[in-house]
Design a protein around this motif. Structure first.
Motif, PDB file in Angstrom:
ATOM      1  N   ARG A  91       0.837  -1.216   0.000  1.00 55.47           N
ATOM      2  CA  ARG A  91       0.000   0.000   0.000  1.00 55.47           C
ATOM      3  C   ARG A  91       0.874   1.269   0.000  1.00 55.47           C
ATOM      4  NH1 ARG A  91      -2.147   3.927   3.173  1.00 55.47           N
ATOM      5  NH2 ARG A  91      -0.889   3.355   4.991  1.00 55.47           N
ATOM      6  N   LEU A  92       1.926   1.264   0.798  1.00 47.74           N
ATOM      7  CA  LEU A  92       2.786   2.450   0.882  1.00 47.74           C
ATOM      8  C   LEU A  92       3.524   2.689  -0.431  1.00 47.74           C
ATOM      9  CD1 LEU A  92       4.245   1.959   4.489  1.00 47.74           C
ATOM     10  CD2 LEU A  92       2.605   3.687   3.757  1.00 47.74           C
ATOM     11  N   ILE A  93       3.937   1.607  -1.096  1.00 48.84           N
ATOM     12  CA  ILE A  93       4.630   1.777  -2.388  1.00 48.84           C
ATOM     13  C   ILE A  93       3.673   2.416  -3.399  1.00 48.84           C
ATOM     14  CG2 ILE A  93       5.627   0.525  -4.346  1.00 48.84           C
ATOM     15  CD1 ILE A  93       6.662  -1.557  -2.270  1.00 48.84           C
ATOM     16  N   ARG A  94       2.452   1.928  -3.432  1.00 49.20           N
ATOM     17  CA  ARG A  94       1.468   2.499  -4.372  1.00 49.20           C
ATOM     18  C   ARG A  94       1.206   3.974  -4.049  1.00 49.20           C
ATOM     19  NH1 ARG A  94      -1.891  -2.619  -4.211  1.00 49.20           N
ATOM     20  NH2 ARG A  94      -1.265  -3.729  -6.100  1.00 49.20           N
ATOM     21  N   LEU A  95       1.107   4.278  -2.777  1.00 47.28           N
ATOM     22  CA  LEU A  95       0.864   5.660  -2.370  1.00 47.28           C
ATOM     23  C   LEU A  95       2.038   6.552  -2.756  1.00 47.28           C
ATOM     24  CD1 LEU A  95      -1.213   7.408  -0.934  1.00 47.28           C
ATOM     25  CD2 LEU A  95      -0.181   6.780   1.248  1.00 47.28           C
ATOM     26  N   CYS A  96       3.246   6.054  -2.566  1.00 51.10           N
ATOM     27  CA  CYS A  96       4.439   6.813  -2.967  1.00 51.10           C
ATOM     28  C   CYS A  96       4.397   7.105  -4.466  1.00 51.10           C
ATOM     29  CB  CYS A  96       5.710   6.025  -2.658  1.00 51.10           C
ATOM     30  SG  CYS A  96       6.263   6.143  -0.973  1.00 51.10           S
ATOM     31  N   ALA A  97       4.083   6.066  -5.250  1.00 50.74           N
ATOM     32  CA  ALA A  97       4.043   6.241  -6.702  1.00 50.74           C
ATOM     33  C   ALA A  97       2.995   7.278  -7.105  1.00 50.74           C
ATOM     34  CB  ALA A  97       3.738   4.899  -7.366  1.00 50.74           C
ATOM     35  N   GLU A  98       1.929   7.338  -6.339  1.00 46.92           N
ATOM     36  CA  GLU A  98       0.822   8.249  -6.652  1.00 46.92           C
ATOM     37  C   GLU A  98       1.176   9.703  -6.350  1.00 46.92           C
ATOM     38  OE1 GLU A  98      -2.860   6.732  -4.972  1.00 46.92           O
ATOM     39  OE2 GLU A  98      -3.621   8.789  -4.869  1.00 46.92           O
ATOM     40  N   ILE A  99       1.834   9.931  -5.242  1.00 46.41           N
ATOM     41  CA  ILE A  99       2.067  11.325  -4.818  1.00 46.41           C
ATOM     42  C   ILE A  99       3.516  11.776  -4.992  1.00 46.41           C
ATOM     43  CG2 ILE A  99       0.149  11.236  -3.171  1.00 46.41           C
ATOM     44  CD1 ILE A  99       2.168  11.007  -0.909  1.00 46.41           C
ATOM     45  N   MET A 100       4.344  10.933  -5.610  1.00 44.72           N
ATOM     46  CA  MET A 100       5.748  11.293  -5.772  1.00 44.72           C
ATOM     47  C   MET A 100       5.895  12.534  -6.659  1.00 44.72           C
ATOM     48  SD  MET A 100       8.862   8.990  -7.308  1.00 44.72           S
ATOM     49  CE  MET A 100       8.401   7.539  -6.399  1.00 44.72           C
ATOM     50  N   PRO A 101       6.558  13.570  -6.165  1.00 42.75           N
ATOM     51  CA  PRO A 101       6.695  14.778  -6.988  1.00 42.75           C
ATOM     52  C   PRO A 101       7.774  14.626  -8.051  1.00 42.75           C
ATOM     53  CG  PRO A 101       7.806  15.080  -4.887  1.00 42.75           C
ATOM     54  CD  PRO A 101       7.189  13.706  -4.846  1.00 42.75           C
ATOM     55  N   ASP A 102       7.686  15.445  -9.099  1.00 44.74           N
ATOM     56  CA  ASP A 102       8.765  15.496 -10.087  1.00 44.74           C
ATOM     57  C   ASP A 102       9.908  16.322  -9.517  1.00 44.74           C
ATOM     58  OD1 ASP A 102       7.420  13.993 -11.959  1.00 44.74           O
ATOM     59  OD2 ASP A 102       6.349  15.734 -12.759  1.00 44.74           O
ATOM     60  N   GLY A 103      11.046  16.237 -10.164  1.00 44.95           N
ATOM     61  CA  GLY A 103      12.162  17.068  -9.731  1.00 44.95           C
ATOM     62  C   GLY A 103      13.471  16.322  -9.746  1.00 44.95           C
ATOM     63  N   PRO A 104      14.527  16.966  -9.254  1.00 48.73           N
ATOM     64  CA  PRO A 104      15.851  16.322  -9.246  1.00 48.73           C
ATOM     65  C   PRO A 104      15.896  15.155  -8.271  1.00 48.73           C
ATOM     66  CG  PRO A 104      15.938  18.384  -8.040  1.00 48.73           C
ATOM     67  CD  PRO A 104      14.568  18.310  -8.642  1.00 48.73           C
ATOM     68  N   THR A 105      16.891  14.311  -8.469  1.00 49.87           N
ATOM     69  CA  THR A 105      17.016  13.143  -7.594  1.00 49.87           C
ATOM     70  C   THR A 105      18.288  13.183  -6.746  1.00 49.87           C
ATOM     71  OG1 THR A 105      18.049  11.915  -9.385  1.00 49.87           O
ATOM     72  CG2 THR A 105      15.671  11.623  -9.102  1.00 49.87           C
ATOM     73  N   GLU A 106      19.059  14.233  -6.880  1.00 50.13           N
ATOM     74  CA  GLU A 106      20.233  14.319  -6.010  1.00 50.13           C
ATOM     75  C   GLU A 106      20.680  15.770  -5.830  1.00 50.13           C
ATOM     76  OE1 GLU A 106      24.125  13.136  -7.667  1.00 50.13           O
ATOM     77  OE2 GLU A 106      22.949  12.345  -9.340  1.00 50.13           O
ATOM     78  N   THR A 107      21.401  15.991  -4.757  1.00 45.94           N
ATOM     79  CA  THR A 107      21.976  17.302  -4.455  1.00 45.94           C
ATOM     80  C   THR A 107      23.489  17.167  -4.472  1.00 45.94           C
ATOM     81  OG1 THR A 107      20.131  17.795  -2.983  1.00 45.94           O
ATOM     82  CG2 THR A 107      22.125  19.096  -2.667  1.00 45.94           C
TER      83      THR A 107
END
Lengths: 359, 123
Positions: free
Chosen positions: A266-282
């Motif tokens: 359930r948490l993986i699906r929720l992450c996929a649903e609300i994951m924002p766009d943007g960079p992946t590293e600093t």
């Protein structure tokens, strides 16, 4: 009083995937006391931090364990990032959470297979590990690796999951969930399993607290402690439903892990649903100067990372307190009064990871 | 939930009283970490947790025996035996003392060697 016998159990034993040694003090076939000793494969990885560049040490941290390797890398990175004041991009935090929860699915499926094998239910063992194989394929699909995939780095992650790949990823997750319904139903309802696990190795809530139990071992005894509820990584944006049981026996620990599988999905699906766009590293500059703890909820319980840096590229100290190490006192308590034939099941019921313990 | 970390420097002689305070306040023992400072002394970090807050008590030990906190936290024996086996520290009145045989290491107190001492690990 019967004659007392000391039986060495391990370090090599069919039920132990990794070496740990217990001296079982038996009276007839009843365990009166268990004395552990570890160190047969101790690698001194905490010491190695003095000789490895702190950026490179992520690879070492991931090799503490082959089951929750991603979470070890993540815990180390989080601790260093806190010392250095690095803000990890939101998308990277969500990606870390996806892989962390998938690691939980991997670990719990592996445990289900081992437990089924220990009680002689070979077909259930094979089905559990068949499902686990799909999970490893999902790791491969998203990171390029199946066991140790080096996706985590200080400042973010090395891999992204684009929309097309995420769709395939979620399709595969659906297949894992479908398969899980079958084996979870068997685990919950089969008489031979409940006969072996129900009422065995009971750990009361008070005992679990006194013995410092963590993870599913503690939650099966009614302790609602789960480090994810403290909101590290993306868990602050997700509501984690902590799974608990009250009876504190082997069946309760199995039940907690099975329900945690569904919660992880359930948490993986929720992450996929609300994951924002943007960079992946600093970009990371400078060296760590200071000290900090990081805490994560691994499949076996809370892991604690402590790092201390003095401004150089080598850390002065890294401490990794793993959940299996913390659960040893609970295991010793469970073994007291148990029959010799139940010892393998009781050891497996804490889901021991000796590789973590022998960090 | 807010998570805090707090590091407090104490004297070794205050360890038991401070630990008792933590126990009475409902904290659990999260870990004990030993390390060596540049002067060769041991640095001990006793960490307690409650509701997500980590409180660490830190003191310097010059090699003198440390009183066990096992009477307050029964599972402290894990960490105390680890301190003995990996660092060669002296811990007294432990509720479970493995006599240096908790960790089966190839050399005694392997974590006391300096950065450039001991076995070569990476060439």
């Amino acid at each position: 009083m019967g004659k007392r016998t000391v039986m060495p159990f391990g370090p090599q034993h069919p039920v132990l995937p990794e070496p740990i040694h217990l001296d079982l003090v038996l009276e007839d076939e009843i365990v009166k006391e268990a004395v552990p000793s570890i160190g047969f494969v101790h690698r001194g990885l905490e010491k190695l931090v003095e000789k490895k560049d702190f950026m490179e040490y992520v690879y070492v941290a991931e090799r503490i364990c082959g089951i929750c390797s991603f979470m070890h890398g993540m815990g180390y990175c989080m601790a260093v990032e806190q010392v250095m004041g690095i803000e990890v991009p939101k998308r990277a935090v969500f990606l870390r959470t996806v892989w962390a929860e998938l690691s939980r699915v991997h670990s719990h499926l592996l445990w289900m297979g081992l437990m089924a094998d220990a009680i002689g239910f070979e077909s259930l063992f094979m089905h559990s590990w068949r499902l686990r194989e799909y999970v490893l394929d999902m790791f491969d699909m998203t990171t390029g690796g199946r066991v140790i995939f080096s996706a985590c780095k200080i400042g973010g992650v090395r891999r992204d999951i684009d929309a097309e790949k995420m769709k395939r990823f979620l399709d595969a997750l659906g297949k894992v969930e479908d398969g899980l319904h079958e084996i979870a139903g068997t685990f919950a309802a089969d008489h031979s399993i409940s006969h072996r696990l129900t009422g065995l190795g009971v750990l009361t809530k008070a005992e679990a607290e006194d013995l410092g139990a963590l993870g599913p071992v503690a939650r099966a005894s009614g302790i609602g402690f789960d480090a994810r509820t403290h909101g590290y990584a993306a868990y602050g944006d997700l509501k984690v439903n902590v799974q608990t049981e009250q009876s504190g026996d082997c069946m309760a620990r199995a039940s907690v892990r099975i329900r945690e599988l569904y919660e992880a999905i359930r948490l993986i699906r929720l992450c996929a649903e609300i994951m924002p766009d943007g960079p992946t590293e600093t970009k990371v500059t400078g060296n760590p100067n200071g000290e900090s703890f990081a805490r994560l909820e691994q499949p076996r319980g809370e892991v604690l990372y402590y790092v201390k840096g003095g401004g150089g590229k080598f850390l002065e100290r890294m401490r990794c307190r793993t959940p299996t190490f913390a659960n040893l006192p609970a295991l010793l308590e469970m073994l007291k009064g148990a029959e010799l034939a139940d010892v393998p099941v009781l050891i497996l019921t804490i889901d021991p990871c000796i590789s973590c313990t022998e960090r | 939930m807010k998570v805090t970390q707090e590091f407090t420097d104490i004297q070794q002689m205050d360890l038991l009283n401070k630990t008792l305070d933590m126990k009475n306040a409902g904290y659990r023992l999260a870990q004990i970490c030993a390390s060596r400072d540049t002067a060769g002394c041991f640095v001990l970090l006793y960490t307690f947790e409650k509701d997500g807050c980590l409180v660490s008590l830190r003191f310097i030990n010059g090699g003198e025996p440390i009183e066990s906190i096992g009477w307050l936290y029964g599972y402290a024996f894990l960490y105390e035996n680890e301190m003995k086996d990996l660092f060669g520290m002296k811990v007294i009145n432990m509720n479970m003392d493995f006599g240096g045989r908790f960790y089966q290491t190839a050399q005694p107190a392997p974590f006391t060697c300096g950065k450039n001492e001991g076995a070569e690990m990476d060439g």
